[in-house]
Design an enzyme around this catalytic site. Structure first.
Site, mmCIF file in Angstrom:
data_model
loop_
_atom_site.group_PDB
_atom_site.id
_atom_site.type_symbol
_atom_site.label_atom_id
_atom_site.label_comp_id
_atom_site.label_asym_id
_atom_site.label_seq_id
_atom_site.Cartn_x
_atom_site.Cartn_y
_atom_site.Cartn_z
ATOM 1 N N ASP A 1 1.055 -1.204 0.033
ATOM 2 C CA ASP A 1 -0.204 -0.063 0.050
ATOM 3 C C ASP A 1 0.909 1.206 -0.046
ATOM 4 O OD1 ASP A 1 -2.197 1.673 0.128
ATOM 5 O OD2 ASP A 1 -2.497 1.277 2.431
ATOM 6 N N GLU B 1 2.778 5.317 -3.773
ATOM 7 C CA GLU B 1 2.692 6.101 -5.015
ATOM 8 C C GLU B 1 4.165 6.886 -5.039
ATOM 9 O OE1 GLU B 1 0.374 5.877 -2.661
ATOM 10 O OE2 GLU B 1 -0.784 4.472 -3.899
ATOM 11 N N ASP C 1 -8.973 3.519 -2.747
ATOM 12 C CA ASP C 1 -9.961 3.807 -1.732
ATOM 13 C C ASP C 1 -11.190 4.282 -2.425
ATOM 14 O OD1 ASP C 1 -8.229 2.772 0.080
ATOM 15 O OD2 ASP C 1 -7.708 5.226 0.928
HETATM 16 O O1 MIG Z 1 -3.764 6.086 4.653
HETATM 17 O O2 MIG Z 1 -3.709 0.865 5.737
HETATM 18 O O3 MIG Z 1 -5.748 1.983 0.382
HETATM 19 O O4 MIG Z 1 -6.938 -0.053 1.802
HETATM 20 O O5 MIG Z 1 -6.997 0.036 4.510
HETATM 21 C C1 MIG Z 1 -4.742 4.988 4.268
HETATM 22 C C2 MIG Z 1 -4.799 1.734 5.894
HETATM 23 C C3 MIG Z 1 -3.756 3.719 3.975
HETATM 24 C C4 MIG Z 1 -5.178 3.019 2.275
HETATM 25 C C5 MIG Z 1 -5.413 1.545 1.518
HETATM 26 C C6 MIG Z 1 -6.504 0.991 2.183
HETATM 27 C C7 MIG Z 1 -6.021 0.776 3.650
HETATM 28 C C8 MIG Z 1 -5.414 1.871 4.335
HETATM 29 N N1 MIG Z 1 -4.595 2.535 3.508
#
Ligand code: MIG
Length: 821
Positions: free
Chosen positions: A445, A448, A523
């Site tokens: 996650d 980016e 998201d």
């Molecule tokens: O700033 O890890 O897209 O699936 O639950 C949010 C917490 C960070 C974004 C992900 C989401 C995840 C969440 N993350």
């Protein structure tokens, strides 16, 4: 949220800037002055000293590489490309004072020398695609102001004539409809929670698109990782253009005319998806906030008690100790190994999230040693990941040599320079902290990469990456970060567990990601609007080389409801990645949360998914082997049918299943477009003649679903999880076409190990044909060395009218003939 808004304005500002900018004012490349020929193509030298290299990689694949004002640099490196070594294809050269033409067996690259215009023609001389202006670069710095990094540049651009009825597809992950005509896009990987249609850019960059004009398709892959732009006839009536804020014009032209063929070549060039473990096709459940271990066990218990199939639970950032990656919170998860084993006995695997942000944590006073690895739960004193990475100089630094310190979940953090091979290897080996405890897959996650200090990337502008010795900055590397992080993860899992297939899921990516990771669309919102983006997003990703896609079932942010969740499952139960996931403060949405009525319907679809696993896996293997995705827009199968060119509220699975989900509340009937041919209603077996729209009942418990006549759909037994019992019996549902015939080539392997790459699979072709008084079914001698062992095969004729008796045989791997009457 405020940050989001700032980001939005900032990005919109720059997009508007470039759209308003007339790219025709950029300096055009000079006319062709001379050329040299080599084994694989020609290098053209222009009147302004620019050079253009045209390279024939295959009869249907040509690379165009341009260097403005100077010769083509000798360095030629791309993180996206897998195949660089192409056998020499046959081609010939024809030149005169006005033009230079390269002809392959399928394609002609015709270059007008003055002005410098490239045309791609088919062998009949028809122009498939042509420059509208000569290639250009921003020699005077006209666009400097809108560039992310004015020191990067110059801006480079290619413009092409826009066909009167030309359609555009692909471009990876965009919050947009299927056909990209009259839209423009920016690629700059961005953390965009709660995005809605039109939000751009979002998480991924895949600068590859397919143009379709009068049934004939071509593809263009612009391999440039700088912030890039694609305008498909939004700002001009005659041109489309693409460009980037630096780097070279370096693009690949794919000749179709078939889109499937283009996808085959594109994924030969950038790599194909390896097969994930079969259980990755199982149902997955997640939520931000699943802790402690007892709660995870409760979720699984509920699934089992309620007779809902489940294969995977995801652990979000809450499992870590103070958000330190590669640690476990000792209070929440005191014994992860005991937990994974316990869940394993119930058929459930654990996937852990891993973010790129490593807590910036110099050892505190009195820490015993910075090198020895403290128990994972004692990292407050000395965090081994930070210590090791710092010592080995694996972390990103600014130009002035300072460590780059973004702020993410652990607070002040550091990022790994994943362009360094040694750093990737180290990152990969760190995953021992999971595999040693029985974790089955990794979820990447925030790559980016997201930085709470500033989501535009400005805080990272002077961060330098090694980049295979080029020491380039963020302007070039941002869009590559997710790709390289996932690569390090994949290669690490492969090394730690060579007997298993790695399973990685990522949010950010660049072209080529399919070699290492599957993806999900980030998201989303628990809204109907968000749901309606599922189909165009999944299909567009599939048209961009990424077959293993999915979206948080039920939507991520906000409060859903039973109807929305049910309709969401009616799409995702046939998407490769089927995972219900929820934000930490969002209303719970596991399948049972809105009551029995909805739960019962969701159960029906989850069970059907598991029964369809033989079909889904066969279709996924096709994606692995050919690059043609499982989850398809109709236009991919019916490229000549203009009725399908905009159709993005229906989809197909492989060639044989067609679904028309409901995407609005309170709707129980819809129009469905069936392409030419005969179709069977999956639920009733009723036959429909295609080539038309039909109106279909779709009460909440029913998603309109049709089977192509001529198909055989292999199905397995009901399962609570993959591997619960052997795929026995296998039922072959036969849907004869107008001639009374149907066929399938069915794929199997062990579903877990990489042995399939060495031929340990089984491919069986089954043909059915109607004969007087019944049907003959022929089972071919299977291909491949995988031996599934004896099991029952059942053959069922699904034609309406006369009821045929199902016939069951015991399969022993030999060629057989079966008679159904
Ligand atoms: O700033 O890890 O897209 O699936 O639950 C949010 C917490 C960070 C974004 C992900 C989401 C995840 C969440 N993350």
């Amino acid at each position: 949220m405020k940050k989001c808004l700032t980001l939005l304005c900032c990005l919109l500002g720059s997009v508007a800037g470039i759209a308003a900018q007339d790219i025709t004012t950029l300096q055009k490349i000079g006319s062709v002055a001379s050329f040299t020929r080599s084994e694989k193509g020609v290098t053209l030298t222009c009147s302004d000293n620019s050079q253009v290299q045209l390279t024939v990689l295959a009869a249907d694949l040509v690379r165009i590489r341009t260097s403005f004002g100077k010769g083509i640099p000798s360095r030629d490196h791309s993180w996206a490309i897998e195949k660089t070594d192409w056998p020499t294809a046959r081609w010939s050269l024809l030149t005169n004072d006005a033009s230079i033409s390269l002809k392959t067996d399928e394609l002609e690259v015709f270059v007008h020398r003055n002005p410098f215009i490239i045309e791609f023609r088919d062998v009949t001389g028809r122009i498939i695609n042509a420059d509208e202006q000569p290639m250009a670069h921003d020699a005077k710095g006209l666009l400097k102001e809108m560039m992310f990094d004015p020191a990067a540049g110059p801006f480079v651009a290619v413009s092409k004539r826009l066909g009167f009825d030309e359609h555009f597809y692909g471009l990876g992950e965009k919050a947009a409809r299927l056909d990209k005509r009259r839209s423009s896009f920016v690629n700059w990987n961005s953390d965009t929670p709660g995005y809605t249609e039109g939000k751009d850019p979002i998480y991924q960059t895949v600068p590859f698109y397919i143009g379709l004009d009068r049934g004939a398709a071509y593809g263009i892959f612009f391999d440039n990782s700088y912030r890039s732009y694609f305008d498909f006839g939004k700002s001009s009536q005659q041109r489309i253009w693409f460009g980037a804020e630096g780097g070279e014009i370096d693009y690949y032209f794919f000749h179709g005319p078939s889109i499937k063929k283009i996808l085959g070549r594109y994924t030969e060039l950038t790599g194909r998806m390896p097969l994930p473990p079969l259980w990755a096709l199982g149902n997955q459940q997640s939520r931000w906030g699943y802790y402690p271990d007892k709660m995870v066990e409760e979720v699984v218990k509920q699934y089992r008690e309620r007779d809902l199939p489940l294969d995977v639970v995801h652990l979000d950032i809450d499992y870590m100790q103070a958000y330190r990656v590669f640690t476990w919170d000792p209070k929440r998860f005191p014994d992860p190994k005991v937990m994974t084993e316990k869940l394993g006995r119930q058929g459930v695997k654990i996937i852990t999230i891993v973010d790129p942000g490593i807590k910036h944590q110099p050892p505190s006073a009195g820490a015993s040693s910075t090198t020895s690895r403290l128990p994972l739960e004692l990292q407050d004193r000395s965090y081994y990941v930070f210590d090791e990475g710092l010592k080995n100089n694996y972390f990103q630094r600014r130009k002035n040599g300072d460590l780059f310190v973004p702020r993410v979940w652990p607070g002040e953090s550091v990022f790994v320079d994943y362009t360094l091979p040694a750093a990737r290897q180290w990152w990969g080996e760190l995953h021992r902290a999971y595999t040693d405890f029985g974790v089955a897959g990794i979820w990447n996650d925030m790559n980016e990469p997201s930085d709470f200090v500033d989501q535009t990337g400005k805080n990272q502008i002077d961060v330098v990456s090694n980049d295979a010795g080029a020491n380039s900055t963020h302007a070039k590397n941002r869009n590559l970060f997710g790709l390289l992080m996932s690569r390090a993860t994949y290669e690490g899992l492969q090394k730690l567990q060579p007997e298993k297939r790695p399973y990685v899921i990522t949010r950010a990516a660049y072209a080529g990601i399919q070699r290492y990771s599957t993806m999900w669309t980030g998201d989303t919102n628990s809204t109907w609007e968000s749901l309606s983006l599922n189909i165009p997003m999944f299909t567009s990703l599939g048209l961009s080389g990424q077959p293993f896609v999915g979206s948080d079932v039920g939507g991520f942010i906000g409060r859903g409801n039973g109807e929305l969740l049910t309709r969401s499952y009616q799409i995702s139960f046939l998407a490769p990645f089927c995972r219900n996931h929820k934000v930490i403060d969002g209303y719970d949405q596991e399948p049972w949360r809105f009551g029995k009525h909805y739960e019962d319907i969701i159960r029906k679809y989850l069970k059907l998914r598991y029964q369809l696993l033989p079909f889904l896996y066969t279709t996924l293997e096709e994606a692995h082997r050919t690059g043609v995705p499982l989850f398809r827009p109709l236009m991919l199968n019916y490229q000549d049918d203009t009725n399908t060119y905009n159709l993005d509220d229906q989809f197909m699975v492989g060639n044989d299943l067609l679904l028309a989900p409901i995407l609005k509340p309170d709707v129980t009937r819809r129009l469905v477009y069936l392409p030419k041919g005969t179709w069977y209603d999956y639920w009733t077996n009723k036959k429909h003649e295609g080539g038309t729209m039909i109106s279909v009942e779709a009460p909440l418990e029913t998603v309109p679903m049709f089977v192509r006549a001529g198909a055989i759909i292999p199905m397995g037994p009901e399962l609570n999880y993959v591997g619960e019992r052997p795929m026995d019996p296998l039922t072959f549902n036969i849907y004869p076409d107008e001639r009374g015939i149907a066929s399938v080539t069915f794929y199997e392997d062990d579903g877990l190990s990489p042995a399939y790459k060495q031929g340990a699979f089984r491919r069986t072709t089954i043909n059915a044909e109607s004969v007087a008084g019944g049907y003959n079914v022929t089972i071919s001698k299977p291909e491949g060395s995988f031996r599934p062992g004896p099991r029952k095969l059942s053959f069922v004729i699904r034609a309406p009218g006369r009821a045929y008796k199902a016939v069951t045989i015991t399969d022993d791997g030999s060629a057989r003939k079966v008679r159904i009457s």
